[in-house]
Motif scaffolding. Structure first.
Motif, PDB file in Angstrom:
ATOM      1  N   GLU A 284       0.840  -1.208   0.000  1.00 23.76           N
ATOM      2  CA  GLU A 284       0.000   0.000   0.000  1.00 23.76           C
ATOM      3  C   GLU A 284       0.874   1.258   0.000  1.00 23.76           C
ATOM      4  OE1 GLU A 284      -3.565   2.405   0.305  1.00 23.76           O
ATOM      5  OE2 GLU A 284      -3.008   0.493  -0.585  1.00 23.76           O
ATOM      6  N   ALA A 285       1.935   1.250   0.775  1.00 25.20           N
ATOM      7  CA  ALA A 285       2.851   2.399   0.808  1.00 25.20           C
ATOM      8  C   ALA A 285       3.491   2.617  -0.561  1.00 25.20           C
ATOM      9  CB  ALA A 285       3.928   2.183   1.873  1.00 25.20           C
ATOM     10  N   ALA A 286       3.894   1.536  -1.219  1.00 28.92           N
ATOM     11  CA  ALA A 286       4.487   1.649  -2.557  1.00 28.92           C
ATOM     12  C   ALA A 286       3.468   2.185  -3.556  1.00 28.92           C
ATOM     13  CB  ALA A 286       5.025   0.294  -3.010  1.00 28.92           C
ATOM     14  N   ARG A 287       2.229   1.723  -3.448  1.00 31.39           N
ATOM     15  CA  ARG A 287       1.179   2.207  -4.348  1.00 31.39           C
ATOM     16  C   ARG A 287       0.955   3.703  -4.162  1.00 31.39           C
ATOM     17  NH1 ARG A 287      -3.911   3.703  -4.415  1.00 31.39           N
ATOM     18  NH2 ARG A 287      -4.229   3.401  -2.192  1.00 31.39           N
ATOM     19  N   LEU A 288       0.897   4.131  -2.920  1.00 26.61           N
ATOM     20  CA  LEU A 288       0.670   5.547  -2.644  1.00 26.61           C
ATOM     21  C   LEU A 288       1.862   6.401  -3.086  1.00 26.61           C
ATOM     22  CD1 LEU A 288      -1.090   5.204   0.821  1.00 26.61           C
ATOM     23  CD2 LEU A 288      -2.135   6.006  -1.328  1.00 26.61           C
ATOM     24  N   GLN A 289       3.074   5.886  -2.915  1.00 29.78           N
ATOM     25  CA  GLN A 289       4.258   6.622  -3.364  1.00 29.78           C
ATOM     26  C   GLN A 289       4.239   6.772  -4.879  1.00 29.78           C
ATOM     27  OE1 GLN A 289       6.535   8.157  -1.365  1.00 29.78           O
ATOM     28  NE2 GLN A 289       7.190   9.096  -3.265  1.00 29.78           N
ATOM     29  N   GLN A 290       3.859   5.723  -5.584  1.00 28.82           N
ATOM     30  CA  GLN A 290       3.756   5.777  -7.043  1.00 28.82           C
ATOM     31  C   GLN A 290       2.682   6.763  -7.472  1.00 28.82           C
ATOM     32  OE1 GLN A 290       5.737   4.510  -9.321  1.00 28.82           O
ATOM     33  NE2 GLN A 290       4.525   5.419 -10.923  1.00 28.82           N
ATOM     34  N   GLN A 291       1.573   6.778  -6.744  1.00 30.01           N
ATOM     35  CA  GLN A 291       0.481   7.698  -7.050  1.00 30.01           C
ATOM     36  C   GLN A 291       0.941   9.149  -6.861  1.00 30.01           C
ATOM     37  OE1 GLN A 291      -3.110   6.598  -4.993  1.00 30.01           O
ATOM     38  NE2 GLN A 291      -4.108   8.537  -5.423  1.00 30.01           N
ATOM     39  N   ALA A 292       1.716   9.414  -5.822  1.00 28.96           N
ATOM     40  CA  ALA A 292       2.235  10.770  -5.587  1.00 28.96           C
ATOM     41  C   ALA A 292       3.194  11.172  -6.701  1.00 28.96           C
ATOM     42  CB  ALA A 292       2.933  10.836  -4.230  1.00 28.96           C
ATOM     43  N   ALA A 293       4.057  10.255  -7.105  1.00 31.08           N
ATOM     44  CA  ALA A 293       5.001  10.546  -8.189  1.00 31.08           C
ATOM     45  C   ALA A 293       4.258  10.828  -9.490  1.00 31.08           C
ATOM     46  CB  ALA A 293       5.973   9.382  -8.372  1.00 31.08           C
ATOM     47  N   ALA A 294       3.208  10.056  -9.759  1.00 35.41           N
ATOM     48  CA  ALA A 294       2.423  10.266 -10.983  1.00 35.41           C
ATOM     49  C   ALA A 294       1.737  11.631 -10.953  1.00 35.41           C
ATOM     50  CB  ALA A 294       1.393   9.155 -11.147  1.00 35.41           C
ATOM     51  N   ALA A 295       1.254  12.049  -9.792  1.00 39.39           N
ATOM     52  CA  ALA A 295       0.608  13.366  -9.679  1.00 39.39           C
ATOM     53  C   ALA A 295       1.609  14.472  -9.978  1.00 39.39           C
ATOM     54  CB  ALA A 295       0.015  13.547  -8.284  1.00 39.39           C
ATOM     55  N   ARG A 296       2.833  14.326  -9.481  1.00 34.98           N
ATOM     56  CA  ARG A 296       3.866  15.336  -9.748  1.00 34.98           C
ATOM     57  C   ARG A 296       4.217  15.387 -11.236  1.00 34.98           C
ATOM     58  NH1 ARG A 296       5.738  13.843  -4.499  1.00 34.98           N
ATOM     59  NH2 ARG A 296       5.575  15.686  -3.176  1.00 34.98           N
ATOM     60  N   VAL A 297       4.373  14.232 -11.852  1.00 38.59           N
ATOM     61  CA  VAL A 297       4.677  14.182 -13.283  1.00 38.59           C
ATOM     62  C   VAL A 297       3.554  14.830 -14.084  1.00 38.59           C
ATOM     63  CG1 VAL A 297       4.959  12.610 -15.255  1.00 38.59           C
ATOM     64  CG2 VAL A 297       6.232  12.209 -13.151  1.00 38.59           C
ATOM     65  N   GLU A 298       2.323  14.519 -13.713  1.00 38.41           N
ATOM     66  CA  GLU A 298       1.170  15.100 -14.413  1.00 38.41           C
ATOM     67  C   GLU A 298       1.146  16.626 -14.260  1.00 38.41           C
ATOM     68  OE1 GLU A 298      -3.726  14.848 -14.427  1.00 38.41           O
ATOM     69  OE2 GLU A 298      -2.574  13.508 -13.137  1.00 38.41           O
ATOM     70  N   GLY A 299       1.468  17.110 -13.074  1.00 38.49           N
ATOM     71  CA  GLY A 299       1.506  18.552 -12.847  1.00 38.49           C
ATOM     72  C   GLY A 299       2.572  19.237 -13.685  1.00 38.49           C
ATOM     73  N   ARG A 300       3.755  18.616 -13.758  1.00 38.48           N
ATOM     74  CA  ARG A 300       4.826  19.194 -14.590  1.00 38.48           C
ATOM     75  C   ARG A 300       4.437  19.179 -16.057  1.00 38.48           C
ATOM     76  NH1 ARG A 300       8.113  16.514 -10.749  1.00 38.48           N
ATOM     77  NH2 ARG A 300       8.320  14.684 -12.065  1.00 38.48           N
ATOM     78  N   ALA A 301       3.777  18.111 -16.488  1.00 42.29           N
ATOM     79  CA  ALA A 301       3.357  18.018 -17.890  1.00 42.29           C
ATOM     80  C   ALA A 301       2.302  19.082 -18.208  1.00 42.29           C
ATOM     81  CB  ALA A 301       2.813  16.621 -18.190  1.00 42.29           C
ATOM     82  N   LYS A 302       1.369  19.302 -17.292  1.00 41.60           N
ATOM     83  CA  LYS A 302       0.345  20.332 -17.527  1.00 41.60           C
ATOM     84  C   LYS A 302       0.978  21.722 -17.580  1.00 41.60           C
ATOM     85  CE  LYS A 302      -3.725  17.981 -15.764  1.00 41.60           C
ATOM     86  NZ  LYS A 302      -4.783  17.953 -14.741  1.00 41.60           N
ATOM     87  N   ARG A 303       1.957  21.957 -16.716  1.00 40.59           N
ATOM     88  CA  ARG A 303       2.624  23.265 -16.747  1.00 40.59           C
ATOM     89  C   ARG A 303       3.394  23.434 -18.050  1.00 40.59           C
ATOM     90  NH1 ARG A 303       6.189  26.322 -12.157  1.00 40.59           N
ATOM     91  NH2 ARG A 303       6.448  28.226 -13.345  1.00 40.59           N
TER      92      ARG A 303
END
Length: 161
Positions: free
Chosen positions: A105-124
């Motif tokens: 679960e911790a690994a899943r949440l860490q991956q989800q956080a990383a994906a959110a950051r990547v998505e934010g950089r891509a949108k910017r």
């Protein structure tokens, strides 16, 4: 005169796109932070489940030893020892399984956080590209329209003209 208004509109539009991109990235960072907070909470809950299971094992061990003693059974008897060892094995398996699920679960949440950051950089980045495109189109259109604010009327001529 309409050329200059078009250019101003392009600059304002580009600034708006840049601001939207920055806002999207900030939002993504906040989502990532919240997800990482969930990860810490999840890890804490997993440790608590582990500790609760060990406490339950210890409590059951004491109760079982007391029950065997009250029944007049020697706790060094092989069948009693086998029973107690089996209970220890079950508790160990339970805690291992719980620890694994917590880590997953911790690994899943860490991956989800990383994906959110990547998505934010891509949108910017997409907003930045859009802003530059808007600005370039505005400059191009301004140039095609004559390129200055005074080009809206006939050319001025001197006194001999």
């Amino acid at each position: 005169m309409s050329g200059i208004f078009g250019l101003i509109g392009s600059v304002v539009g580009a600034a708006g796109q840049m601001a939207a991109g920055q806002a999207a990235q900030r939002s993504a960072e906040l989502n990532a932070f919240n997800t990482e907070t969930d990860k810490v909470r999840s890890q804490t809950e997993a440790r608590q489940r582990h500790n609760d299971r060990l406490e339950q094992y210890r409590s059951n061990l004491s109760a079982n030893i007391a029950a065997f003693s009250a029944a007049g059974r020697d706790i060094s008897d092989r069948s009693v020892q086998a029973f107690l060892e089996k209970q220890k094995e079950i508790a160990s398996d339970d805690t291992r399984r719980s620890d694994f699920m917590g880590a997953a679960e911790a690994a899943r949440l860490q991956q989800q956080a990383a994906a959110a950051r990547v998505e934010g950089r891509a949108k910017r980045q997409a907003a930045t590209i859009g802003a530059f495109t808007t600005l370039a189109n505005g400059i191009s259109n301004f140039g095609k329209a004559g390129g200055s604010a005074s080009s809206s009327g006939p050319p001025l001529t001197g006194p001999h003209g």
